[in-house]
Scaffold this active site. Structure first.
Site, mmCIF file in Angstrom:
data_model
loop_
_atom_site.group_PDB
_atom_site.id
_atom_site.type_symbol
_atom_site.label_atom_id
_atom_site.label_comp_id
_atom_site.label_asym_id
_atom_site.label_seq_id
_atom_site.Cartn_x
_atom_site.Cartn_y
_atom_site.Cartn_z
ATOM 1 N N GLU A 36 0.874 -1.171 0.000
ATOM 2 C CA GLU A 36 0.000 0.000 0.000
ATOM 3 C C GLU A 36 0.914 1.224 0.000
ATOM 4 O OE1 GLU A 36 -2.737 0.429 3.284
ATOM 5 O OE2 GLU A 36 -3.565 2.262 2.388
ATOM 6 N N ARG A 262 5.612 -12.918 9.741
ATOM 7 C CA ARG A 262 6.206 -11.592 9.548
ATOM 8 C C ARG A 262 7.615 -11.577 10.106
ATOM 9 N NH1 ARG A 262 2.285 -7.339 9.026
ATOM 10 N NH2 ARG A 262 3.758 -5.753 9.683
ATOM 11 N N LYS A 272 4.313 0.638 9.441
ATOM 12 C CA LYS A 272 4.361 1.959 8.806
ATOM 13 C C LYS A 272 3.707 3.016 9.677
ATOM 14 C CE LYS A 272 3.000 0.115 4.929
ATOM 15 N NZ LYS A 272 2.476 -0.089 3.580
#
Ligand code: ATP
Ligand code: MG
Length: 562
Positions: A36, A262, A272
């Site tokens: 994104e 992750r 982020k």
């Protein structure tokens, strides 16, 4: 069996892909990396994209770059550009396949209409807060919205008018009609579309005022692109039933989603949302601050793509989350730079050393190895003269036990040059030592004594009249705790920011070889670590960032374990 599989850190993803090729479920491999564009890529994203691009490469497949640009509020073209730069820097290539979820807004809208027509989606007038309240909890089922049983005609009309801009933000949403009692919260009639009048989208401008949610956009985008394996991190595991539900209901081509753990790093935040906060609240100087775990920050710190890929390779791909020791990352960059970095001598905190029995105005040219690990890198010439700089910490007037460096009456070796012995000190009015006076032994030229005596330490040095001034930035961890999120209830992770994570040293002195340095070069300053020439350097003002010191805690840990 599951448990055994979960602990094996060999590549279960590649095994799954191979199985699919063998069984004929897919005849080719096509992956995608779906960032994104709402921030810069961090090293966690590097793990994901290395998996996506790496698996495609290993099976002669393709990997798309797809921007998941469904939320104009947080997204920006600056991020789009930085993401491309970072992927290329790591050495991956999407060829001509640069896609955007926003390219599919028309198709996604049509499919939403199709779901309404099937009675599988409805317009809900509840407010976001009411929707939350109706959702239930992990232990209690949700409650159906009073608008859930609207007629198909009414839903079609309302959805059309949502798109036409007749309603304010949050007035209505489109929801999938699945199961408010599902044990999986993601299946409790998830929102598919919401209204957002502002700001304009960075690609579609103000053409749309309704935007698809990630869960609705993602799988359908994968399907449109013919993706075979949609690889994502573990938090999407609970979204997989929804991913499959949309594809099944729409009866379109169905990729396979597989999740992996992750990357978490000690002393580091990889989110982020948090990284943005560090930037916006000026804890760091931007996304590419060398203390940031972003790829642009690591690059500016002096990390090489090779070291990052080596690190990710060693971490491997696992099915369960863990925290990787940041010492391993530092170990990888040290190993890489040890092989390739040009050596120079540079003094960070200079102390003047005068060789009282060395002829004034004499300059000797001393040959030094450019890289002891790689004879092919050759040698260079270093000037040696009567007045030198050594490191302040290499001298002690009153040496503690185990301090083997220079002290009154003691002899040390100057790297590549001579043995010198401290014979006197000069202090200023405040008692600060300003000069160390030494005598040298001309017989020890090159660093060896004919009588075989061996000083206990070898110091680096720079000839004062030839010294080049540089500004050095020395970094420490950005966070004080292994887990920066470990805070009191009234605090957030910023409470753990290390106030001393960067030290700027204005007047360091380096041998003249550094004149050749250009932005982006890497050097080892002997005994001090690896340094990167910062892009903000200008002629006459060289800025260097210390990538990493030479002290390798990781190999120590490893040695103590074997
Ligand atoms: P963040 O929490 O940093 O915002 P995100 O998942 O929201 O991460 P995206 O841009 O959506 O960011 O991520 C793109 C891809 O990178 C996704 O497939 C996601 O699973 C993956 N990814 C993000 N963070 C990590 C991580 N720490 N380790 C591995 N993969 C990650
Ligand atoms: Mg995301």
């Amino acid at each position: 069996m599951d448990d055994i599989e979960k602990t094996i850190s060999t590549d279960f993803l590649r095994e799954a892909v191979q199985d699919d090729l063998k069984s004929g479920r897919f005849q080719r491999v096509h992956t995608r990396f779906p960032p994104e564009p709402n921030g810069y890529l961090h090293i966690g994203h590097a793990k994901a994209l290395t998996i996506d691009f790496g698996i495609a490469r290993d099976y002669q497949g393709k990997c798309n770059l797809r921007y998941d640009d469904t939320n104009p509020v947080k997204e920006d073209i600056e991020y789009v550009e930085s993401i491309k730069e970072d992927i290329q820097w790591l050495g991956f290539n999407w060829e001509d396949r640069e896609y955007y979820a926003s390219d599919y807004f028309d198709q996604l809208y049509e499919w939403a209409v199709l779901l309404i027509k099937k009675g599988k989606a409805y317009v809900d007038d509840l407010s976001p807060e009411e929707i939350r309240q109706h959702r239930g909890t992990l232990t209690e089922p949700g409650k159906e919205s009073p608008y859930r049983h609207r007629s198909i005609e009414e839903n079609l009309d309302l959805f059309e008018r949502m798109r036409a801009g007749e309603y304010r933000d949050e007035a209505r949403v489109l929801r999938a009609k699945i199961d408010m009692a599902s044990g999986n919260m993601n299946m409790r009639d998830p929102v598919m579309y919401r209204i957002l009048h502002e700001p304009p989208h960075h690609r579609t401008g103000d053409r749309w005022c309704i935007y698809p949610m990630y869960d609705y956009a993602h799988g359908q985008s994968d399907s449109i692109e013919g993706v075979t394996h949609s690889l994502c991190s573990l938090e999407y595991e609970d979204h997989r039933p929804l991913y499959d539900w949309f594809l099944n209901e729409l009866e379109i081509y169905k990729p396979r989603q597989i999740e992996f753990a992750r990357l978490n790093l000690s002393y580091t935040v990889l989110s982020k949302r948090k990284l943005i906060k560090l930037v916006q609240n000026n804890y760091v100087d931007g996304w590419d601050d060398p203390r940031m775990p972003t790829l642009s920050g690591l690059r500016r710190r002096g990390y090489t793509p090779e070291a990052i890929l080596d690190f990710l390779n060693r971490v491997g791909v696992a099915k369960n989350d863990s925290v990787v020791d940041i010492d391993l990352l530092e170990h990888c960059i040290r190993e890489d730079l040890n092989k390739r970095a040009q050596r120079v001598m540079g003094v960070l905190n200079p102390l003047k050393l005068v060789i009282t029995n060395y002829p004034e105005n004499q300059v000797e040219e001393i040959a030094a190895k450019n890289n002891p690990e790689d004879p092919g890198m050759g040698t260079r010439i270093i000037p040696f003269s009567r007045v030198l700089y050594i490191e302040q910490e290499d001298f002690s007037e009153d040496p503690p036990p185990k301090f083997h460096r220079l002290a009154p009456g003691r002899e040390v070796r100057l790297r590549y040059a001579y043995f010198v012995k401290c014979v006197d000190l000069v202090k200023d009015s405040s008692g600060q030592i300003t000069e160390v006076h030494c005598s040298y032994d001309p017989e020890t030229q090159g660093g060896d004594a004919p009588d075989g005596r061996k000083p206990k330490s070898t110091l680096h040095w720079v000839s004062a009249p030839h010294a080049r001034r540089v500004e050095a930035r020395i970094f420490d961890r950005l966070f004080l705790k292994i887990n920066p999120d470990e805070v009191d209830d009234d605090q957030d992770f910023t409470a753990n920011v290390n106030p001393d994570s960067m030290k700027v040293i204005k007047n360091c002195f380096v041998e003249p070889f550094i004149d050749r340095a250009v932005a982006g070069d890497r050097f080892q300053f002997e005994r001090q670590g690896y340094f990167y020439i910062d892009p903000d350097s200008s002629t006459g003002r060289l800025l260097v960032n210390r990538t990493v010191s030479l002290k390798d805690t990781w190999s120590k840990i490893q040695k103590s374990q074997t």
